[in-house]
Design an enzyme around this catalytic site. Structure first.
Site, mmCIF file in Angstrom:
data_model
loop_
_atom_site.group_PDB
_atom_site.id
_atom_site.type_symbol
_atom_site.label_atom_id
_atom_site.label_comp_id
_atom_site.label_asym_id
_atom_site.label_seq_id
_atom_site.Cartn_x
_atom_site.Cartn_y
_atom_site.Cartn_z
ATOM 1 N N ASN A 23 -8.128 5.913 65.116
ATOM 2 C CA ASN A 23 -7.329 5.284 66.171
ATOM 3 C C ASN A 23 -5.994 4.746 65.678
ATOM 4 O OD1 ASN A 23 -9.112 6.004 68.108
ATOM 5 N ND2 ASN A 23 -10.129 4.006 68.247
ATOM 6 N N ARG A 96 -6.629 11.568 75.565
ATOM 7 C CA ARG A 96 -5.838 10.553 76.260
ATOM 8 C C ARG A 96 -4.704 10.002 75.404
ATOM 9 N NH1 ARG A 96 -7.800 7.945 80.325
ATOM 10 N NH2 ARG A 96 -6.491 6.184 79.738
ATOM 11 N N CYS A 120 -11.784 8.511 82.238
ATOM 12 C CA CYS A 120 -12.684 9.225 81.339
ATOM 13 C C CYS A 120 -14.088 8.651 81.505
ATOM 14 C CB CYS A 120 -12.186 9.215 79.898
ATOM 15 S SG CYS A 120 -12.582 7.772 78.961
ATOM 16 N N PRO A 126 -6.762 2.910 83.374
ATOM 17 C CA PRO A 126 -5.395 3.094 83.866
ATOM 18 C C PRO A 126 -4.371 2.875 82.739
ATOM 19 C CG PRO A 126 -6.294 0.997 84.616
ATOM 20 C CD PRO A 126 -7.404 1.704 83.888
ATOM 21 N N VAL A 127 -3.131 3.302 82.986
ATOM 22 C CA VAL A 127 -2.070 3.095 81.994
ATOM 23 C C VAL A 127 -0.943 2.257 82.601
ATOM 24 C CG1 VAL A 127 -2.515 5.075 80.487
ATOM 25 C CG2 VAL A 127 -1.153 5.396 82.562
ATOM 26 N N LEU A 129 -0.263 -0.844 82.358
ATOM 27 C CA LEU A 129 0.386 -1.788 81.444
ATOM 28 C C LEU A 129 1.376 -1.082 80.518
ATOM 29 C CD1 LEU A 129 -2.694 -4.039 80.517
ATOM 30 C CD2 LEU A 129 -1.078 -4.275 82.403
ATOM 31 N N ASP A 310 -16.294 -0.385 70.411
ATOM 32 C CA ASP A 310 -16.622 0.904 69.791
ATOM 33 C C ASP A 310 -17.880 0.833 68.920
ATOM 34 O OD1 ASP A 310 -14.402 1.953 71.027
ATOM 35 O OD2 ASP A 310 -13.131 1.909 69.240
HETATM 36 C C1 EPZ Z 1 -8.294 1.850 72.301
HETATM 37 O O1 EPZ Z 1 -8.301 2.347 73.638
HETATM 38 C C2 EPZ Z 1 -9.151 2.797 71.485
HETATM 39 N N1 EPZ Z 1 -8.594 4.133 71.555
HETATM 40 C C3 EPZ Z 1 -10.580 2.797 72.003
HETATM 41 O O2 EPZ Z 1 -11.375 3.602 71.151
HETATM 42 C C4 EPZ Z 1 -11.111 1.364 71.962
HETATM 43 O O3 EPZ Z 1 -12.401 1.355 72.517
HETATM 44 C C5 EPZ Z 1 -10.184 0.424 72.738
HETATM 45 O O4 EPZ Z 1 -8.830 0.533 72.227
HETATM 46 C C6 EPZ Z 1 -10.605 -1.029 72.672
HETATM 47 O O5 EPZ Z 1 -10.665 -1.453 71.339
HETATM 48 C C7 EPZ Z 1 -7.577 4.479 70.789
HETATM 49 O O6 EPZ Z 1 -7.044 3.704 70.012
HETATM 50 C C8 EPZ Z 1 -7.132 5.897 70.883
HETATM 51 P P1 EPZ Z 1 -7.215 -0.802 75.837
HETATM 52 P P2 EPZ Z 1 -7.249 1.823 74.693
HETATM 53 O O7 EPZ Z 1 -5.886 -0.419 76.337
HETATM 54 O O8 EPZ Z 1 -5.948 1.620 74.042
HETATM 55 C C9 EPZ Z 1 -7.764 -1.651 80.522
HETATM 56 C C10 EPZ Z 1 -12.928 5.309 70.618
HETATM 57 O O9 EPZ Z 1 -14.131 5.551 70.868
HETATM 58 N N2 EPZ Z 1 -6.365 -1.228 80.654
HETATM 59 O O10 EPZ Z 1 -7.326 -1.994 74.957
HETATM 60 O O11 EPZ Z 1 -7.322 2.725 75.867
HETATM 61 C C11 EPZ Z 1 -8.657 -0.455 80.172
HETATM 62 O O12 EPZ Z 1 -9.015 0.280 81.310
HETATM 63 C C12 EPZ Z 1 -11.975 4.808 71.683
HETATM 64 O O13 EPZ Z 1 -12.432 5.508 69.505
HETATM 65 C C13 EPZ Z 1 -5.725 -1.354 81.878
HETATM 66 O O14 EPZ Z 1 -6.320 -1.820 82.855
HETATM 67 O O15 EPZ Z 1 -7.905 0.421 75.073
HETATM 68 C C14 EPZ Z 1 -9.830 -1.114 79.493
HETATM 69 O O16 EPZ Z 1 -10.747 -1.568 80.446
HETATM 70 C C15 EPZ Z 1 -12.589 4.705 73.026
HETATM 71 N N3 EPZ Z 1 -4.422 -0.923 82.001
HETATM 72 C C16 EPZ Z 1 -9.198 -2.303 78.781
HETATM 73 O O17 EPZ Z 1 -7.915 -2.503 79.415
HETATM 74 C C17 EPZ Z 1 -3.745 -0.390 80.939
HETATM 75 O O18 EPZ Z 1 -2.579 -0.021 81.103
HETATM 76 C C18 EPZ Z 1 -8.975 -2.102 77.282
HETATM 77 O O19 EPZ Z 1 -8.192 -0.952 77.070
HETATM 78 C C19 EPZ Z 1 -4.390 -0.292 79.690
HETATM 79 C C20 EPZ Z 1 -5.705 -0.713 79.566
#
Ligand code: EPZ
Length: 430
Positions: A23, A96, A120, A126-127, A129, A310
């Site tokens: 990651n 993603r 997924c 969502p993205v 943020l 994770d």
């Molecule tokens: C990263 O995902 C990791 N992926 C994930 O690992 C990990 O589980 C996660 O961080 C939490 O530690 C990578 O680094 C590629 P977030 P990310 O943005 O960046 C919500 C694995 O198995 N959210 O911290 O997507 C989101 O839906 C993977 O290796 C919004 O609502 O995590 C989630 O509920 C899976 N809007 C929460 O925040 C946004 O714009 C945390 O997501 C962004 C996120």
């Protein structure tokens, strides 16, 4: 499609070297778009996901050269010129994190067209943020037909961005874009995960001015250009935690090297509470369990430094054999307990309600055919298989290949009875 067969019951004894963090590596690779000079990443994990991002970067104009250096696998990335600012749905749908090229493309060329990733299996993800952060930096964002059209013809401008949630991806994305913005950017309520420090260290080695990464406030003084650098990818903390749990599940003694303990302390504390011996040392840790009964523990996932989401699935595998009832709450993703029904196929006693799983320990598990819908859920089934009686067959191995380098080799070197069965066609289980 390949499968992994595990005959449970073998205790683990030996050493497992931990690879570079998936990651982190994929965000560091995206950072190479920010300069025309070469970024050399050492301690690179060789995974389906890093290979995939390498291919995407090549389409954008990056030369990608993989080699083996003094300290193991490395990748040299050089983008003399961005030849395309387009990342298609087909690419982003497959991984993603490809979405993270948006910020660097925008920062370097002032425009990009990148597909929205969509949801997924673990959640809607969502993205919003990410996009709000880029807009705050002055980008014009339009959404059409599933694509993000981003423009900043006069460059990005530093801004104050307060995240409503400490998102890992959005924090990284904002950093990747703000390093080349004019003026200062202040990110508050940022993610504090160690991968933020790794990214900031790499960007700083490239000439950026980022401070505070690893805390909730990150300050970025924009610079007009970045240059080449060499950076060692941090060890994979999730791989570290996963093999620690594998050793605890199978019993025996395993030394994990080329890694650290501090970055998974919350999980180690829970392992110790469950009765597993964990001995930290200079370049990693030793995990020992010699017949002691496991105790059920309660935990919930949280942002860093809390218990990592994770590692929730592999820890649940361990709890299936613990004495008593373990309560596990998933708070980061809304649908990340999909492994529970598969663990039940192995004989586990788990009840899921909403985001909470109640795991009542059983005396033993029994091997079966299983499959999972994501990477961490898949590896939790491998861990369970190590302790199950008879043979466990894990299908959909491509999930494991996305995030674990030579998984079966590393476990087999410690005495696990594990082998890969090559598939003879595509999509046979799906
Ligand atoms: C990263 O995902 C990791 N992926 C994930 O690992 C990990 O589980 C996660 O961080 C939490 O530690 C990578 O680094 C590629 P977030 P990310 O943005 O960046 C919500 C694995 O198995 N959210 O911290 O997507 C989101 O839906 C993977 O290796 C919004 O609502 O995590 C989630 O509920 C899976 N809007 C929460 O925040 C946004 O714009 C945390 O997501 C962004 C996120």
């Amino acid at each position: 499609m390949d499968r992994i067969a595990i005959t449970g019951g073998a205790r683990l004894q030996g050493e497992i070297p931990i690879s570079g963090a998936k990651n982190s590596a994929i965000k560091l690779m995206a950072a190479s778009l920010l300069t025309e000079e070469a970024l050399r990443l050492t301690n690179m994990p060789r995974l389906a996901d890093t290979r995939f991002l390498g291919k995407l970067l090549q389409r954008l104009g990056t030369e990608v050269v993989e080699s083996v250096g003094e300290d193991g696998p490395e990748t040299l990335l050089r983008t003399p010129e961005i030849t395309s600012g387009f990342a298609s749905y087909d690419l982003v749908r497959q991984m993603r994190a490809s979405f993270n090229v948006l910020g660097p493309l925008l920062a370097r060329t002032g425009q990009a067209k990148v597909s929205l990733p969509g949801g997924c299996t673990i959640g809607a993800r969502p993205v919003d943020l990410h996009l709000k952060a880029l807009e705050a930096l002055g980008a014009r964002i339009d959404l059409h037909e599933g694509y993000v059209y981003a423009q900043a013809p006069r460059g990005l401008k530093g801004a104050a961005i307060d995240f409503p949630f400490a998102s890992v991806g959005a924090t990284e994305h904002a950093m990747l874009a703000a390093v080349l913005a004019q003026g200062e950017t202040l990110l508050t309520n940022s993610a504090c995960e160690p991968e933020m420090i790794d990214l900031a260290d790499c960007l700083n080695a490239m000439g950026a001015k980022v401070s505070g990464a690893g805390t909730s406030t990150i300050r970025i003084q924009g610079v007009s250009r970045l240059h080449g650098a060499t950076h060692a990818v941090m060890p994979d903390r999730i791989e570290t935690g996963t093999y620690a749990l594998a050793a605890a599940m199978a019993g025996g003694e395993v030394r994990l090297t080329r890694t650290r303990t501090d970055f998974i302390q919350a999980m180690i504390d829970k392992m110790v509470e469950a009765g597993v011996e964990v001995i930290p040392h200079n370049d990693g840790l030793t995990v020992r369990r010699n017949g002691a009964l496991l105790k059920a523990v309660e935990f919930e996932t949280a942002v860093y430094p809390g218990f990592p989401t994770d590692l929730q699935a592999p820890f649940m595998a361990l709890m299936t054999l613990a004495d008593g009832e373990s309560v596990i709450r998933e708070t980061i993703f809304e649908n990340r307990l999909m492994h529970a029904p598969e663990l039940r196929r192995l004989g586990a006693d788990i009840i899921v309600q909403g985001g909470e799983a109640r795991v009542r320990g059983v005396a033993s598990l029994e091997g079966a055919q299983v499959m999972a819908t994501d990477l961490r859920a898949s590896v939790c089934l491998v861990i369970a298989g190590l302790a199950a009686r008879g043979e466990t067959m894990v299908n959909r191995v491509y999930h494991l290949d996305r995030g674990f380098e030579r998984l079966e080799e590393k476990l087999a070197a410690c005495g696990a009875q594990i082998r890969r069965i090559k598939g003879d066609g595509e999509g046979e289980e799906d």
